[in-house]
Scaffold this motif. Structure first.
Motif, PDB file in Angstrom:
ATOM      1  N   PHE F  18       1.058  -1.215  -0.024  1.00  0.00           N
ATOM      2  CA  PHE F  18      -0.168   0.213   0.013  1.00  0.00           C
ATOM      3  C   PHE F  18       1.119   1.357   0.077  1.00  0.00           C
ATOM      4  N   GLU F  19       1.941   1.341   0.617  1.00  0.00           N
ATOM      5  CA  GLU F  19       2.992   2.376   0.913  1.00  0.00           C
ATOM      6  C   GLU F  19       3.797   2.537  -0.480  1.00  0.00           C
ATOM      7  N   LEU F  20       3.985   1.609  -1.133  1.00  0.00           N
ATOM      8  CA  LEU F  20       4.502   1.784  -2.566  1.00  0.00           C
ATOM      9  C   LEU F  20       3.388   2.277  -3.372  1.00  0.00           C
ATOM     10  N   ALA F  21       2.119   1.926  -3.229  1.00  0.00           N
ATOM     11  CA  ALA F  21       0.838   2.383  -4.141  1.00  0.00           C
ATOM     12  C   ALA F  21       1.111   4.049  -3.899  1.00  0.00           C
ATOM     13  N   ILE F  22       1.297   4.279  -2.740  1.00  0.00           N
ATOM     14  CA  ILE F  22       1.291   5.972  -2.540  1.00  0.00           C
ATOM     15  C   ILE F  22       2.664   6.534  -3.272  1.00  0.00           C
ATOM     16  N   LYS F  23       3.599   5.850  -3.139  1.00  0.00           N
ATOM     17  CA  LYS F  23       4.658   6.445  -3.713  1.00  0.00           C
ATOM     18  C   LYS F  23       4.459   6.362  -5.248  1.00  0.00           C
ATOM     19  N   LEU F  24       3.822   5.298  -5.987  1.00  0.00           N
ATOM     20  CA  LEU F  24       3.584   5.345  -7.386  1.00  0.00           C
ATOM     21  C   LEU F  24       2.689   6.780  -7.710  1.00  0.00           C
ATOM     22  N   SER F  25       1.708   6.767  -6.829  1.00  0.00           N
ATOM     23  CA  SER F  25       0.840   7.898  -7.126  1.00  0.00           C
ATOM     24  C   SER F  25       1.388   9.163  -6.703  1.00  0.00           C
ATOM     25  N   ARG F  26       2.466   9.434  -6.189  1.00  0.00           N
ATOM     26  CA  ARG F  26       3.163  10.835  -5.752  1.00  0.00           C
ATOM     27  C   ARG F  26       4.061  10.898  -7.206  1.00  0.00           C
ATOM     28  N   MET F  27       4.633   9.643  -7.657  1.00  0.00           N
ATOM     29  CA  MET F  27       5.573   9.785  -8.923  1.00  0.00           C
ATOM     30  C   MET F  27       4.834  10.184  -9.905  1.00  0.00           C
ATOM     31  N   GLY F  28       3.677   9.919  -9.827  1.00  0.00           N
ATOM     32  CA  GLY F  28       2.732  10.352 -11.287  1.00  0.00           C
ATOM     33  C   GLY F  28       2.420  11.683 -11.130  1.00  0.00           C
ATOM     34  N   VAL F  29       2.428  12.298 -10.225  1.00  0.00           N
ATOM     35  CA  VAL F  29       2.202  13.779 -10.114  1.00  0.00           C
ATOM     36  C   VAL F  29       3.760  14.282 -10.234  1.00  0.00           C
ATOM     37  N   LYS F  30       4.699  13.786  -9.584  1.00  0.00           N
ATOM     38  CA  LYS F  30       5.965  14.326  -9.920  1.00  0.00           C
ATOM     39  C   LYS F  30       6.562  14.505 -11.207  1.00  0.00           C
ATOM     40  N   TYR F  31       6.298  13.367 -12.311  1.00  0.00           N
ATOM     41  CA  TYR F  31       6.676  13.367 -13.513  1.00  0.00           C
ATOM     42  C   TYR F  31       5.884  14.476 -14.287  1.00  0.00           C
ATOM     43  N   THR F  32       4.650  14.909 -14.045  1.00  0.00           N
ATOM     44  CA  THR F  32       3.967  15.857 -14.655  1.00  0.00           C
ATOM     45  C   THR F  32       4.363  17.272 -13.979  1.00  0.00           C
ATOM     46  N   GLN F  33       4.587  17.546 -12.746  1.00  0.00           N
ATOM     47  CA  GLN F  33       5.161  18.606 -12.097  1.00  0.00           C
ATOM     48  C   GLN F  33       6.145  18.345 -11.403  1.00  0.00           C
ATOM     49  N   PRO F  34       7.656  18.459 -12.038  1.00  0.00           N
ATOM     50  CA  PRO F  34       8.942  18.021 -11.429  1.00  0.00           C
ATOM     51  C   PRO F  34       9.326  18.990 -10.397  1.00  0.00           C
ATOM     52  N   SER F  35       8.733  20.310 -10.269  1.00  0.00           N
ATOM     53  CA  SER F  35       9.129  21.168  -9.458  1.00  0.00           C
ATOM     54  C   SER F  35       8.683  20.851  -7.876  1.00  0.00           C
ATOM     55  N   ALA F  36       9.755  20.457  -6.984  1.00  0.00           N
ATOM     56  CA  ALA F  36       9.188  20.511  -5.571  1.00  0.00           C
ATOM     57  C   ALA F  36       8.602  21.457  -4.974  1.00  0.00           C
ATOM     58  N   GLU F  37       9.226  22.653  -5.382  1.00  0.00           N
ATOM     59  CA  GLU F  37       8.497  23.926  -4.961  1.00  0.00           C
ATOM     60  C   GLU F  37       7.126  23.977  -5.348  1.00  0.00           C
ATOM     61  N   ALA F  38       6.888  23.825  -6.626  1.00  0.00           N
ATOM     62  CA  ALA F  38       5.382  24.116  -6.997  1.00  0.00           C
ATOM     63  C   ALA F  38       4.520  23.234  -6.255  1.00  0.00           C
ATOM     64  N   ARG F  39       5.006  21.722  -6.240  1.00  0.00           N
ATOM     65  CA  ARG F  39       4.058  20.848  -5.665  1.00  0.00           C
ATOM     66  C   ARG F  39       3.860  21.077  -4.013  1.00  0.00           C
ATOM     67  N   ASP F  40       4.795  21.558  -3.318  1.00  0.00           N
ATOM     68  CA  ASP F  40       4.644  22.016  -2.248  1.00  0.00           C
ATOM     69  C   ASP F  40       3.834  23.304  -2.029  1.00  0.00           C
ATOM     70  N   ARG F  41       3.592  24.073  -2.768  1.00  0.00           N
ATOM     71  CA  ARG F  41       2.627  25.241  -3.181  1.00  0.00           C
ATOM     72  C   ARG F  41       1.152  24.900  -3.456  1.00  0.00           C
ATOM     73  N   LEU F  42       1.294  23.690  -3.905  1.00  0.00           N
ATOM     74  CA  LEU F  42      -0.161  23.254  -4.082  1.00  0.00           C
ATOM     75  C   LEU F  42      -0.920  22.070  -3.028  1.00  0.00           C
ATOM     76  N   ARG F  43       0.142  21.973  -1.959  1.00  0.00           N
ATOM     77  CA  ARG F  43      -0.171  20.951  -1.057  1.00  0.00           C
ATOM     78  C   ARG F  43      -1.597  21.653  -0.095  1.00  0.00           C
ATOM     79  N   PRO F  44      -1.701  22.770   0.462  1.00  0.00           N
ATOM     80  CA  PRO F  44      -2.710  23.192   0.988  1.00  0.00           C
ATOM     81  C   PRO F  44      -3.991  23.097   0.180  1.00  0.00           C
ATOM     82  N   GLN F  45      -3.809  23.306  -1.135  1.00  0.00           N
ATOM     83  CA  GLN F  45      -4.897  23.300  -1.918  1.00  0.00           C
ATOM     84  C   GLN F  45      -5.741  21.857  -1.989  1.00  0.00           C
ATOM     85  N   TYR F  46      -5.037  20.713  -1.913  1.00  0.00           N
ATOM     86  CA  TYR F  46      -5.519  19.456  -1.738  1.00  0.00           C
ATOM     87  C   TYR F  46      -5.594  18.775  -0.506  1.00  0.00           C
ATOM     88  N   ALA F  47      -4.780  19.129   0.509  1.00  0.00           N
ATOM     89  CA  ALA F  47      -4.917  18.373   1.801  1.00  0.00           C
ATOM     90  C   ALA F  47      -5.950  19.102   2.674  1.00  0.00           C
TER      91      ALA F  47
END
Lengths: 77, 77, 77, 77, 77, 77
Positions: F18-47
């Motif tokens: 299950f934890e590997l599934a979570i990793k795959l799900s995050r990598m799916g996002v990361k390939y589309t938005q490689p910037s860690a900074e941008a992903r952090d900025r979006l965190r409050p939007q979805y959390a």
């Protein structure tokens, strides 16, 4: 949820299987919103909304995949 | 729903299977909104909306997976 | 829909299979909205909308699952 | 689309398979919106939108299911 | 997440399997939003929203597919 | 993405899966938005958004299907 409501995925016919898929879909909602009153209040929200009806049909389709596989697609029927 | 509308997932051809998938998708809606009048009223809401049409096609795709598996992908055809 | 448009899920290559998945996805829309004129009118609505394009790609992915399985993943190729 | 871009679902490693899943997901968009210019214009719309990124990851997950099955889950690796 | 919460996909009955599917669906949320307080704050947002409830039921349906397959559909039961 | 991050779908336990599934799900996002900074900025939007959390849980569920199948549902465990 103490009640027993699901003892088998076997059904006599594909149509019974489809109707069981509908039941599973509703139970998925019920576990999240156990109040029958709250669910009734939401009914007009989705029963008159095309997108919600399509989304409902999608959940049924996913549950029907499971039930159809469990019944070996009623091939022997 | 007393009527018998689904007695088998077997179809002669993939196209018949696709059309059965469309029927299942519509029945998924019908079980949630049994009023034909209400469904007709919603028709313009989804028939002129790209997102609703894509969502409809997705439900068909899921049901087609089930039917294709049930027919062993019409490999013998 | 009287025309014959789908006689087999077999394709020579994975790419042909992907293109058949695109065709199935479009046919799923066409059965719900048979008017070519209406579909053309909606084109700008989804072709310029990221969410609609992602949703379209999802329908293709689901149909491609079916076609890939039907072709035993082109393992012999 | 005349170019050959997909000749096999086989990959050496799961990671290569995941990257192929990303390619399939993008091709699903490209067949619907062939203009590279239009797709580039939409990039900020989805790259800065959490829901669009989650939806993209979902399409990748579905395509990865297909590719993982095609590779028998890289069990021999 | 250091706690052990999932040691087997086996369940005695389909209903237990469905309830495990609900647990997996909630854990999927919890890994993304680990704060119980934040999740409680969001509860009214989805418990009173038909679309969110349908979406929740869909996640349960997908997890139930996995668990049902793991249990060989409880065919021996 | 030059880094090696996925060499096997095998895990010791369902929870690791299950934890590997979570990793795959995050990598799916990361390939589309490689910037860690941008992903952090979006965190409050979805959390803090119930619909985004449910959608995230759905991606995890789909990836978990793949990983569970790859591990033969940990039946021997």
């Amino acid at each position: 949820m103490a009640d027993t409501w699901l003892t088998s995925l076997k059904t006599a016919t594909p149509q019974d299987g489809f109707e069981l898929a509908i039941k599973l879909s509703r139970m998925g909602v019920k576990y999240t919103q156990p109040s029958a009153e709250a669910r009734d209040r939401l009914r007009p929200q989705y029963a008159e909304d095309a997108n919600a009806l399509i989304a409902s049909s999608q959940v049924v389709a996913i549950n029907f995949q499971t039930i159809a596989a469990a019944n070996n697609y009623w091939r022997g029927a």
